[in-house]
Design a protein around this motif. Structure first.
Motif, PDB file in Angstrom:
ATOM      1  N   HIS A 168       5.661  96.846  15.204  1.00 58.11           N
ATOM      2  CA  HIS A 168       5.206  95.527  14.729  1.00 58.11           C
ATOM      3  C   HIS A 168       4.973  95.464  13.219  1.00 58.11           C
ATOM      4  CE1 HIS A 168       1.104  97.245  15.305  1.00 58.11           C
ATOM      5  NE2 HIS A 168       0.706  96.343  14.445  1.00 58.11           N
ATOM      6  N   HIS A 169       5.251  96.572  12.499  1.00 54.87           N
ATOM      7  CA  HIS A 169       5.165  96.520  11.030  1.00 54.87           C
ATOM      8  C   HIS A 169       6.485  96.898  10.349  1.00 54.87           C
ATOM      9  CE1 HIS A 169       0.941  95.539  10.489  1.00 54.87           C
ATOM     10  NE2 HIS A 169       0.644  96.381  11.462  1.00 54.87           N
TER      11      HIS A 169
ATOM     12  N   HIS B 229      -1.145 103.750  12.475  1.00 54.87           N
ATOM     13  CA  HIS B 229      -1.707 103.095  13.664  1.00 54.87           C
ATOM     14  C   HIS B 229      -0.679 102.665  14.722  1.00 54.87           C
ATOM     15  CE1 HIS B 229      -1.244  99.106  11.619  1.00 54.87           C
ATOM     16  NE2 HIS B 229      -1.180  98.649  12.860  1.00 54.87           N
TER      17      HIS B 229
ATOM     18  N   ASP C 299      -2.716  96.638  17.902  1.00 55.46           N
ATOM     19  CA  ASP C 299      -3.416  97.407  16.860  1.00 55.46           C
ATOM     20  C   ASP C 299      -4.369  98.448  17.433  1.00 55.46           C
ATOM     21  OD1 ASP C 299      -2.284  96.538  14.528  1.00 55.46           O
ATOM     22  OD2 ASP C 299      -3.736  94.924  14.175  1.00 55.46           O
TER      23      ASP C 299
HETATM   24 FE   LIG Z   1      -0.922  96.408  13.010  1.00 55.03          FE
END
Ligand SMILES: [Fe+2]
Length: 331
Positions: A246-247, A222, A194
């Motif tokens: 990761h999303h 992000h 993140d």
């Molecule tokens: Fe994230």
């Protein structure tokens, strides 16, 4: 960055014979290095393992009272904090057995007695240069990790999230028999995934209520920003797909690229599985944490909805149930 000898570079010389010790130390000091002299293996181990003086390289005589050069070398190389200190063993000229044992102990190089001035200087110079590269790489990683953790620290509700993710994701990767580079990437990815939130204004990042469509667009950048931040670091090559994807969701409804199914890297899916679990089971501003069984019930429902890979959810469940060590740390 400097590669030339400098008094900032500290070399440990360990030899029980004073004349040998002084000969080596004299040559190195004449070359501009600082030298720490010790007369036996125990002192060498103590100086290296505490490494309060910042030793950059160790020259160890093989035969010393107390602990041999092999034992000192093994002690240094078996610890994560000191294993990157180059160790050179000084052996007898014909001692082939010594070399084999030295390699087994993790020695970086050997010098034969009587030590030649030119050979000593050349070996030391090349190992110090290598050490400086390694230090620089470690520093770059440390900066990235610190930045990632400082972003995490902005939100009191996510405390410890990155370290848990790092551990769980690496453990899940191991359970799935992923190769070592992928497991290392998962460990790093847990911390830095993140990091792109550095570009998200606090008003959005810390907003307690739901985000507006515009705010959501900013937030959804992000993974892209994070990939850009980490891209210059070569050792993070395997971490970049984790950061960027990761999303994503298996049905293509995720972000930033709307990837579907197998197009989503497995490592990114592993991190995501662990991320969702950790988010569900830890306290957030407007909801209490759910119990592990409830978290898995929700995740299986989302598997049916086409978002996640059910096998990964099951593997995580089995991992947490089977490992008292990890399960014991559940919030
Ligand atoms: Fe994230």
């Amino acid at each position: 960055m400097r590669y030339s000898p400098s008094p900032d570079v500290l070399i440990l010389v360990a030899d029980d014979v004073e004349a040998n010790r002084e000969l080596l130390a004299g040559i190195l000091e004449a070359e501009g290095y600082s030298v720490l002299r010790v007369g036996d293996g125990l002192q060498a181990t103590e100086a290296l393992l505490s490494n309060s003086k910042g030793i950059d390289l160790a020259l160890l005589d093989v035969l010393m009272p107390g602990q041999s050069g092999f034992e000192v070398c093994q002690a240094v190389k078996s610890r994560a904090e000191t294993r990157l200190i180059p160790v050179v063993l000084v052996t007898g000229l014909t001692a082939t057995g010594d070399r084999i044992r030295g390699i087994e102990c993790g020695a970086d190089d050997f010098l034969s007695k009587p030590v030649s001035h030119e050979e000593l200087v050349a070996r030391v110079r090349s190992l110090i240069r290598l050490k400086q590269f390694t230090d620089e790489l470690e520093n770059a990683e440390t900066v990235l990790f610190s930045l990632a953790l400082s972003i995490e620290a902005k939100d009191p509700y996510t405390e410890g999230h990155c370290h848990r993710l790092s551990e769980y994701a690496a453990a899940l990767g191991e359970r799935l028999h992923l190769p070592e580079p992928d497991r290392v990437a998962l460990r790093r990815g847990g911390i830095v995934h993140d990091i792109g939130k550095v570009a998200v204004p606090d008003a959005i990042l810390l907003k307690p209520g739901p985000l507006s469509p515009e705010e959501r667009l900013v937030m959804q950048q992000h993974p892209v920003v994070g990939e850009r931040v980490c891209a210059p670091l070569k050792s993070f090559g395997n971490v970049l797909p984790i950061i960027r994807h990761h999303h994503e969701k298996l049905d293509g409804s995720g972000y930033p690229d709307g990837l579907r199914g197998k197009a989503i890297p497995l490592t990114a899916q592993i991190l995501q599985t662990v991320d969702i679990y950790d988010a569900l089971t830890t306290v957030r501003p407007y909801r209490q944490p759910v119990a592990p069984e409830e978290a898995f019930r929700i995740m299986h429902e989302e598997v049916r909805r086409g978002w996640w890979d059910g096998r990964l959810v099951e593997e995580l469940q089995a991992l947490l149930q089977g490992s008292t060590e990890l399960a014991g740390r559940l919030p």
